[in-house]
Design an enzyme around this catalytic site. Structure first.
Site, PDB file in Angstrom:
ATOM      1  N   ILE A 176       0.834  -1.204   0.000  1.00 59.07           N
ATOM      2  CA  ILE A 176       0.000   0.000   0.000  1.00 59.07           C
ATOM      3  C   ILE A 176       0.869   1.254   0.000  1.00 59.07           C
ATOM      4  CG2 ILE A 176      -1.775   1.294   1.266  1.00 59.07           C
ATOM      5  CD1 ILE A 176      -2.869  -1.466   2.152  1.00 59.07           C
ATOM      6  N   CYS A 177       1.971   1.213   0.727  1.00 58.09           N
ATOM      7  CA  CYS A 177       2.897   2.354   0.738  1.00 58.09           C
ATOM      8  C   CYS A 177       3.480   2.583  -0.657  1.00 58.09           C
ATOM      9  CB  CYS A 177       3.999   2.130   1.764  1.00 58.09           C
ATOM     10  SG  CYS A 177       3.381   2.041   3.460  1.00 58.09           S
ATOM     11  N   THR A 178       3.781   1.496  -1.349  1.00 60.26           N
ATOM     12  CA  THR A 178       4.284   1.589  -2.721  1.00 60.26           C
ATOM     13  C   THR A 178       3.245   2.261  -3.613  1.00 60.26           C
ATOM     14  OG1 THR A 178       5.743  -0.316  -2.486  1.00 60.26           O
ATOM     15  CG2 THR A 178       5.003   0.205  -4.722  1.00 60.26           C
TER      16      THR A 178
END
Length: 158
Positions: A45-47
């Site tokens: 999700i951070c990506t």
């Protein structure tokens, strides 16, 4: 630790980015700033969150806005991660040492995990916080919501 509020003056900082340069928030007066916190690099999700900022770089520029990704990861990790993500424009900032100090200043540090919350903070051209949203850790922030807030900020100035 209190979450930063709308109307607060954004705490200044100097953090190293993925290009081994120090970013000072106060150097960006005259621009809107999006600080987009992600808990940890190298997670799905951070990506997606950082790619969303990169992929919308031109739209941010049209709204006089500089987006920054930020987390408590160390700078060498940020550098390699940014290269892996092929980030050409987006600077991602390392709030590593003192560990999470800026994240704490904004009230977004998760003590039990030693990470940040997932959050977006919009700061206006004068350094005043205009919008804060904290997301569940497993939720990708809606980039269109950010652009709607920026458009509303623009209209309020006129």
């Amino acid at each position: 630790m209190k979450l930063i509020a709308i109307g607060d003056t954004a705490p200044n900082f100097s953090l190293e980015d993925n290009h081994e340069q120090f970013i000072n928030l106060s150097n960006y007066r005259g621009k809107n700033i999006l600080l987009s916190w992600h808990p940890l690099a190298w997670t799905p999700i951070c990506t997606d969150q950082m790619r969303s900022l990169e992929n919308n770089w031109d739209k941010f520029q049209k709204l006089n806005t500089i987006p920054f990704g930020i987390s408590v990861d160390a700078q060498p990790s940020k550098k390699v991660w940014a290269t892996a993500l092929v980030l050409e424009h987006l600077n991602i900032l390392a709030d590593f040492w003192p560990h999470g100090k800026v994240t704490q200043d904004y009230g977004l540090f998760v003590e039990k995990d030693g990470t940040s919350q997932r959050a977006n903070v919009l700061i206006d051209e004068n350094g005043i916080v205009k919008w804060v949203k904290v997301y569940p850790p497993n939720q990708l922030p809606d980039i269109n919501e950010v652009f709607q807030i920026l458009s509303n900020m623009r209209l309020a100035v006129k």
